[in-house]
Design a protein around this motif. Sequence first.
Motif, PDB file in Angstrom:
ATOM      1  N   SER A 136       0.829  -1.209   0.000  1.00  0.00           N
ATOM      2  CA  SER A 136       0.000   0.000   0.000  1.00  0.00           C
ATOM      3  C   SER A 136       0.860   1.255   0.000  1.00  0.00           C
ATOM      4  O   SER A 136       0.559   2.223  -0.718  1.00  0.00           O
ATOM      5  CB  SER A 136      -0.932  -0.004   1.221  1.00  0.00           C
ATOM      6  OG  SER A 136      -1.750  -1.148   1.242  1.00  0.00           O
ATOM      7  N   ILE A 139       2.606   1.645  -3.550  1.00  0.00           N
ATOM      8  CA  ILE A 139       1.661   2.131  -4.567  1.00  0.00           C
ATOM      9  C   ILE A 139       1.335   3.603  -4.328  1.00  0.00           C
ATOM     10  O   ILE A 139       1.187   4.387  -5.282  1.00  0.00           O
ATOM     11  CB  ILE A 139       0.379   1.276  -4.541  1.00  0.00           C
ATOM     12  CG1 ILE A 139       0.691  -0.163  -4.967  1.00  0.00           C
ATOM     13  CG2 ILE A 139      -0.687   1.872  -5.449  1.00  0.00           C
ATOM     14  CD1 ILE A 139       1.234  -0.296  -6.363  1.00  0.00           C
ATOM     15  N   HIS A 140       1.243   4.004  -3.081  1.00  0.00           N
ATOM     16  CA  HIS A 140       0.991   5.407  -2.736  1.00  0.00           C
ATOM     17  C   HIS A 140       2.099   6.307  -3.286  1.00  0.00           C
ATOM     18  O   HIS A 140       1.832   7.324  -3.939  1.00  0.00           O
ATOM     19  CB  HIS A 140       0.903   5.542  -1.212  1.00  0.00           C
ATOM     20  CG  HIS A 140       0.672   6.930  -0.721  1.00  0.00           C
ATOM     21  ND1 HIS A 140      -0.575   7.407  -0.381  1.00  0.00           N
ATOM     22  CD2 HIS A 140       1.534   7.966  -0.515  1.00  0.00           C
ATOM     23  CE1 HIS A 140      -0.473   8.669   0.007  1.00  0.00           C
ATOM     24  NE2 HIS A 140       0.800   9.029  -0.056  1.00  0.00           N
ATOM     25  N   ILE A 142       4.298   5.560  -5.618  1.00  0.00           N
ATOM     26  CA  ILE A 142       4.347   5.494  -7.083  1.00  0.00           C
ATOM     27  C   ILE A 142       3.394   6.521  -7.685  1.00  0.00           C
ATOM     28  O   ILE A 142       3.701   7.161  -8.709  1.00  0.00           O
ATOM     29  CB  ILE A 142       3.997   4.066  -7.561  1.00  0.00           C
ATOM     30  CG1 ILE A 142       5.168   3.119  -7.284  1.00  0.00           C
ATOM     31  CG2 ILE A 142       3.663   4.050  -9.054  1.00  0.00           C
ATOM     32  CD1 ILE A 142       4.891   1.673  -7.634  1.00  0.00           C
ATOM     33  N   HIS A 196      -4.156   6.597  -5.713  1.00  0.00           N
ATOM     34  CA  HIS A 196      -3.611   5.267  -6.007  1.00  0.00           C
ATOM     35  C   HIS A 196      -3.956   4.270  -4.910  1.00  0.00           C
ATOM     36  O   HIS A 196      -4.148   3.083  -5.182  1.00  0.00           O
ATOM     37  CB  HIS A 196      -2.103   5.356  -6.222  1.00  0.00           C
ATOM     38  CG  HIS A 196      -1.740   5.734  -7.623  1.00  0.00           C
ATOM     39  ND1 HIS A 196      -0.684   5.179  -8.310  1.00  0.00           N
ATOM     40  CD2 HIS A 196      -2.312   6.604  -8.483  1.00  0.00           C
ATOM     41  CE1 HIS A 196      -0.611   5.691  -9.521  1.00  0.00           C
ATOM     42  NE2 HIS A 196      -1.594   6.562  -9.653  1.00  0.00           N
ATOM     43  N   ASN A 197      -4.012   4.726  -3.661  1.00  0.00           N
ATOM     44  CA  ASN A 197      -4.427   3.830  -2.582  1.00  0.00           C
ATOM     45  C   ASN A 197      -5.868   3.392  -2.746  1.00  0.00           C
ATOM     46  O   ASN A 197      -6.209   2.223  -2.519  1.00  0.00           O
ATOM     47  CB  ASN A 197      -4.258   4.521  -1.223  1.00  0.00           C
ATOM     48  CG  ASN A 197      -2.854   4.390  -0.667  1.00  0.00           C
ATOM     49  OD1 ASN A 197      -2.274   5.356  -0.191  1.00  0.00           O
ATOM     50  ND2 ASN A 197      -2.292   3.197  -0.721  1.00  0.00           N
ATOM     51  N   LEU A 200      -6.020   0.868  -5.586  1.00  0.00           N
ATOM     52  CA  LEU A 200      -5.496  -0.429  -5.143  1.00  0.00           C
ATOM     53  C   LEU A 200      -6.531  -1.156  -4.290  1.00  0.00           C
ATOM     54  O   LEU A 200      -6.719  -2.379  -4.438  1.00  0.00           O
ATOM     55  CB  LEU A 200      -4.207  -0.236  -4.349  1.00  0.00           C
ATOM     56  CG  LEU A 200      -3.599  -1.504  -3.729  1.00  0.00           C
ATOM     57  CD1 LEU A 200      -3.219  -2.512  -4.807  1.00  0.00           C
ATOM     58  CD2 LEU A 200      -2.379  -1.152  -2.877  1.00  0.00           C
ATOM     59  N   SER A 424      -4.856  -0.401   2.439  1.00  0.00           N
ATOM     60  CA  SER A 424      -4.709   0.588   1.383  1.00  0.00           C
ATOM     61  C   SER A 424      -5.793   1.656   1.492  1.00  0.00           C
ATOM     62  O   SER A 424      -5.521   2.854   1.349  1.00  0.00           O
ATOM     63  CB  SER A 424      -4.776  -0.088   0.007  1.00  0.00           C
ATOM     64  OG  SER A 424      -4.484   0.833  -1.021  1.00  0.00           O
TER      65      SER A 424
END
Length: 485
Positions: A136, A139-140, A142, A196-197, A200, A424
């Motif tokens: 999580s 991805i955050h 990114i 993004h979270n 996801l 996430s």
Amino acid sequence: MWVTWLAAVLSFWVVLAILQTFTGNGRCSQWLELSGFKLGLFHLQWETTRFNRIFYRLGHGFPTMLDTWFGAGLACSLCSMIWSVYLLSTALVHSIQILTASTSPPSTGQVLQLVVPGVNLPLEQLLFFLPALLLSAVIHEIGHAVAATRDGVGLNSCGIFLFVLYPGAFVNLYTTQLHHLSPMRQLRIYCAGVWHNMVLAIVALALLLLLPWLMLPGYQMGSGVVVTSVTKGSAMSGPLGLEVGDLVSKLSTCKIASNEDWTQCLTSSTQNVHGMCMSEELVRSLQTTATVYSRTGDIECCDNRSLSNLCFSYSHEEMTNQGNRYACLPVRKALEMSGEHPCHTNADCPALLGRSICLQATLVQPARLLILYRPPMKPVLFVGDPGHLYHTVSVSSYIPRFPLLPPGLPPFLETFLKYVVSLSGALGLLNAVPCFALDGQWILAALLECVQWPKLCPPFLFVMLTLGTGLLLANLVLGVVLLVH
């Protein structure tokens, strides 16, 4: 258990500190520095520039699509900010009600809970919790990195870290270039992590819902539950108990087709006590001679050294004034010869060979006699609290079609996806809170600049951030208090 866990964590950091002290300025220390590793007090970090070019390509690959993507993220993040404040407010009110009320108020369905491994999170769940939290966080970050490179902001470096036990990730942007952007572009970059979270969490939820169909080529469902693990040293472990891979199709008289049936059957067994029907002649032929006596509130009529016999009680309709009668019977043989006729009284039993009677095992509450059917092998007998069976035996509705497929894979994926959805989503909402040092601080500041409130912006921003920080800290403090209580 938590003491052992705490000692293991402290030992890990002590060993790292000792290694750092002894290596000093040697080659090992220089190699770690060149590799990007940094060690501090309960903090281990790895920083690199190896992914900068990848983020640059991602940010310039599909400009129109990315503009639409991060535009949607901006709207989602602003909605998440409002929703996070609402959730924190309701969670704070609910926590205060719990602490001030003599009885626990009904749950609101949305509860913010502080998670502490070894306290309110079982240590075996760390295998799911820590990777899901790291995923999580990655991805955050990114999201921030791709949004920044899309708007021409350079990426200095990125990396991951471990603080005490909790993993995380970070990106270092060129702040000078970031501050030269328009407020709207800044807002898109600040909102990208939260966005993004949320994406996801939605993807993980979709995979979780589709998991039965995704597992269909290798696993089947509906014909029972397969045992995925048995706690070592429990009543169900050992040669006479259950083994990993056993297919359980029935629990006593309750048929099982899924995990839900397994739980329901165990719950039902604690509420309803069923006996078994047997002819009176068969009882006389199987019973062994033993003295009836009372022990700790229960009636016993078998030798204490007997592992295969169990005491049963029954009533004789022609001798009602003399109370129950007792028989010591070999359990497995009696169950095999009794047939599948659950009963409460003699009237529930069909006419077998001669007079039929209803036998009830004389056990202390909440113990039960349960039969776990696992064709084609012999049934497993369990005498004890059904709750013990629930906590020591893990089962899955996914039955492998091929012997090489592990029965524990679908439950592992299912649990991991549940953690990804929760963590996430929670990380996205937490970063959306208008609070100092979180993404919400920069989102709110850029938003105020976008709406062009130059005079009201600084004082209003400070007041909102102070209130948001206070709200978050109050929830954390009350969360700790509730854990202690």
